[in-house]
Design a protein around this motif. Structure first.
Motif, mmCIF file in Angstrom:
data_model
loop_
_atom_site.group_PDB
_atom_site.id
_atom_site.type_symbol
_atom_site.label_atom_id
_atom_site.label_comp_id
_atom_site.label_asym_id
_atom_site.label_seq_id
_atom_site.Cartn_x
_atom_site.Cartn_y
_atom_site.Cartn_z
ATOM 1 N N THR A 191 0.713 -1.265 -0.125
ATOM 2 C CA THR A 191 -0.002 -0.040 -0.108
ATOM 3 C C THR A 191 0.723 1.270 0.257
ATOM 4 N N PRO A 192 1.616 1.499 0.824
ATOM 5 C CA PRO A 192 2.432 2.591 0.909
ATOM 6 C C PRO A 192 3.472 2.686 -0.280
ATOM 7 N N LEU A 193 3.947 1.535 -0.741
ATOM 8 C CA LEU A 193 4.782 1.437 -1.852
ATOM 9 C C LEU A 193 3.908 1.746 -3.232
ATOM 10 N N THR A 194 2.888 1.524 -3.310
ATOM 11 C CA THR A 194 2.159 1.905 -4.282
ATOM 12 C C THR A 194 1.941 3.507 -4.271
ATOM 13 N N SER A 195 1.725 4.007 -3.205
ATOM 14 C CA SER A 195 1.210 5.215 -2.849
ATOM 15 C C SER A 195 2.749 6.246 -3.441
ATOM 16 N N LEU A 196 3.675 5.696 -2.834
ATOM 17 C CA LEU A 196 5.034 6.329 -3.306
ATOM 18 C C LEU A 196 5.421 6.175 -4.864
ATOM 19 N N LYS A 197 5.218 5.329 -5.339
ATOM 20 C CA LYS A 197 5.099 4.916 -6.779
ATOM 21 C C LYS A 197 4.510 6.075 -7.566
ATOM 22 N N LEU A 198 3.080 6.056 -7.238
ATOM 23 C CA LEU A 198 2.174 6.937 -7.878
ATOM 24 C C LEU A 198 2.630 8.409 -7.824
ATOM 25 N N GLN A 199 3.042 8.831 -6.744
ATOM 26 C CA GLN A 199 3.523 10.250 -6.655
ATOM 27 C C GLN A 199 4.957 10.603 -7.380
ATOM 28 N N VAL A 200 5.822 9.375 -7.363
ATOM 29 C CA VAL A 200 6.908 9.534 -8.345
ATOM 30 C C VAL A 200 6.718 9.615 -9.908
ATOM 31 N N GLN A 201 5.727 8.886 -10.121
ATOM 32 C CA GLN A 201 5.149 8.616 -11.582
ATOM 33 C C GLN A 201 4.552 10.114 -11.875
ATOM 34 N N SER A 202 3.759 11.080 -11.009
ATOM 35 C CA SER A 202 3.318 12.182 -11.272
ATOM 36 C C SER A 202 4.208 13.235 -11.459
ATOM 37 N N LEU A 203 5.211 13.232 -10.456
ATOM 38 C CA LEU A 203 6.364 14.283 -10.602
ATOM 39 C C LEU A 203 6.927 13.962 -11.847
ATOM 40 N N THR A 204 7.266 12.782 -12.264
ATOM 41 C CA THR A 204 8.101 12.372 -13.552
ATOM 42 C C THR A 204 7.429 13.120 -14.646
ATOM 43 N N ARG A 205 6.123 13.011 -14.607
ATOM 44 C CA ARG A 205 5.402 13.152 -15.994
ATOM 45 C C ARG A 205 5.477 14.681 -16.020
#
Length: 456
Positions: free
Chosen positions: A241-255
């Motif tokens: 769960t927290p790993l998914t949240s972190l992954k989504l935040q990183v992907q958003s910043l990357t985009r």
């Protein structure tokens, strides 16, 4: 070694016999058992008879125990049969029970967390020792030890004692150490049965209870396997769960950066991202820390770094650190007025206990106020955390302190079901206990009771 791990699980209230055939079997059980008592800050007594004092001393030293330092500090005492079993000139079972009761009281007064004793029982082979009362004494010990802060290993050299005596020894000890195995004793009999005070009807009841007890042990093992499988499923979800949240935040910043739209990241937005990231990282850190602690506890490698510390100051510090989480959830967190209490404890471990209890109260407190209180009565101190939340069913009160257990299903609340188990293990390592008072729908009060600890 397996026997060392099994002996480390033994604790206050246990009464064991060691039936050995050589020094390796004797020292392989006795020394880890007594070394664990030293590590737990228990008063330790070794009654010598078959071996010479220096032989026993050298056996401890050879296995890495600084026995001389323990003796100098007064925590470890060697005694002869004349100073213990035969202090009155001959052996008297009830007199020996009184001696043990007095010794336990003296250990508590000295700030020790308990008392453990081991004795070489070959003195009973001597003439005129009243050894015909030995089995009566062993039976009486089974009334003395349960519920006490004491434990014992009675040592029997199989080559020195008759088969009849070894048979009776096995009848009078709930747990037997045989070779390199610690065995729950199928042949254990109640004190009344051993002393000939029970009827045939009572013996039949006992036989039925033994069969039911061993079937219960099988069911417990089956439940443990099931709990393990459920835990692996829950742990995978909780870590993901927290790993998914972190992954989504990183992907958003990357985009955002890939579009060359960095200017859209306002200070407020960056601050919000950092806060969310920090919460998820702290959640991951707690989960990993809990898993590591369970591994240490299971391997008996959790150590305490004791120091003189003020429990009230610790409470104020922890409450200040977690107040942000309570405020974020709209929950009031109060600390009852009280005096400062100084004891000899592991500060970081007690912080962990309090944080686990507060996290539990925040999770199950139904958004209602939580209150923390510290109180002392001279020899012990209590720390309580009270919520007004969902409460517990009576049948769940003991179960929630076990590994991977929770009062409600994993789908209703997050977590690994380890917080209260870890808290219990830390508290017990300090020589204390933890309990809960609760009624369903009316909230829960978790109370930690600790001895003030040995003085430096």
């Amino acid at each position: 070694m397996e026997i060392q791990r099994e002996l480390q699980r033994m604790g206050q209230g246990d009464h064991l016999c060691l039936v050995y055939e050589n020094p390796e079997e004797q020292w392989g059980a006795v020394i880890p058992y007594m070394a664990e008592g030293l590590a737990r800050n228990e008063a330790c007594l070794y009654v010598i008879d078959d071996r010479a004092l220096d032989e026993v001393r050298q056996a401890f030293i050879a296995r890495g125990v600084d026995i001389d330092a323990a003796v100098r500090s007064g925590q470890f005492v060697f005694a002869t049969k004349r100073e213990a079993y035969l202090a009155s000139g001959s052996f008297e079972p009830r007199g020996m029970i009184s001696f043990l009761e007095k010794t336990v009281q003296e250990a508590a007064a000295a700030g020790r967390t308990g008392f453990r004793v081991t004795g070489e029982m070959t003195w009973a082979l001597g003439e005129g020792c009243g050894c015909h009362q030995l089995i009566e004494y062993e039976a009486l010990l089974n009334n003395f030890f349960p519920g006490s802060r004491a434990s014992a290993i009675c040592q029997y050299n199989r080559k020195r004692f008759s088969a009849d005596m070894i048979r009776d020894v096995l009848r009078t000890h709930p747990v037997a150490i045989l070779g390199n195995q610690v065995c729950p004793n199928l042949y254990y009999e109640t004190p009344a049965m051993v002393l000939g005070q029970g009827s045939t009807e009572q013996r039949v009841d006992w036989m039925i209870q033994q069969l039911q007890r061993f079937r219960g042990a099988e069911r417990k093992l089956e439940r443990a396997v099931q709990a393990r499988d459920e835990f692996l499923s829950v742990a995978s979800h909780e870590l993901n769960t927290p790993l998914t949240s972190l992954k989504l935040q990183v992907q958003s910043l990357t985009r955002t950066l890939a579009r060359g739209d960095g200017a859209s990241l306002s200070r407020e937005k960056v601050t919000s991202i950092i806060d969310r990231t920090d919460r998820q990282l702290r959640r991951l850190s707690r989960l990993v820390s809990d898993l590591l602690d369970v591994s240490r506890i299971h391997a008996h490698k959790m150590t305490l770094e004791r120091e003189h510390m003020d429990l009230r100051e610790l409470v104020d510090d922890v409450v200040d650190r977690v107040s942000g989480e309570f405020t974020h959830m709209g929950v009031r967190l109060d600390v009852a007025p009280g005096a400062h209490v100084v004891g000899f404890w592991d500060r970081s471990r007690l912080e962990q206990v309090l944080i686990n209890l507060l996290t539990n109260a925040l999770k199950y407190g139904a958004g209602k106020p939580v209150r923390v209180e510290v109180a002392a009565d001279g020899t012990r101190v209590s720390l309580s955390v009270k919520d007004q939340g969902v409460g517990l069913r009576e049948e769940d009160r003991a179960r929630i302190f076990e590994r991977f257990e929770r009062a409600i299903s994993a789908s209703e609340a997050s977590g690994l079901g380890l917080g209260l188990y870890i808290a219990r293990e830390i508290v017990q390592a300090h020589g204390g206990d933890i309990s809960v008072e609760s009624r369903l729908g009316e909230g829960s009060t978790f109370t930690v009771s600790l001895p003030l600890g040995a003085r430096a």
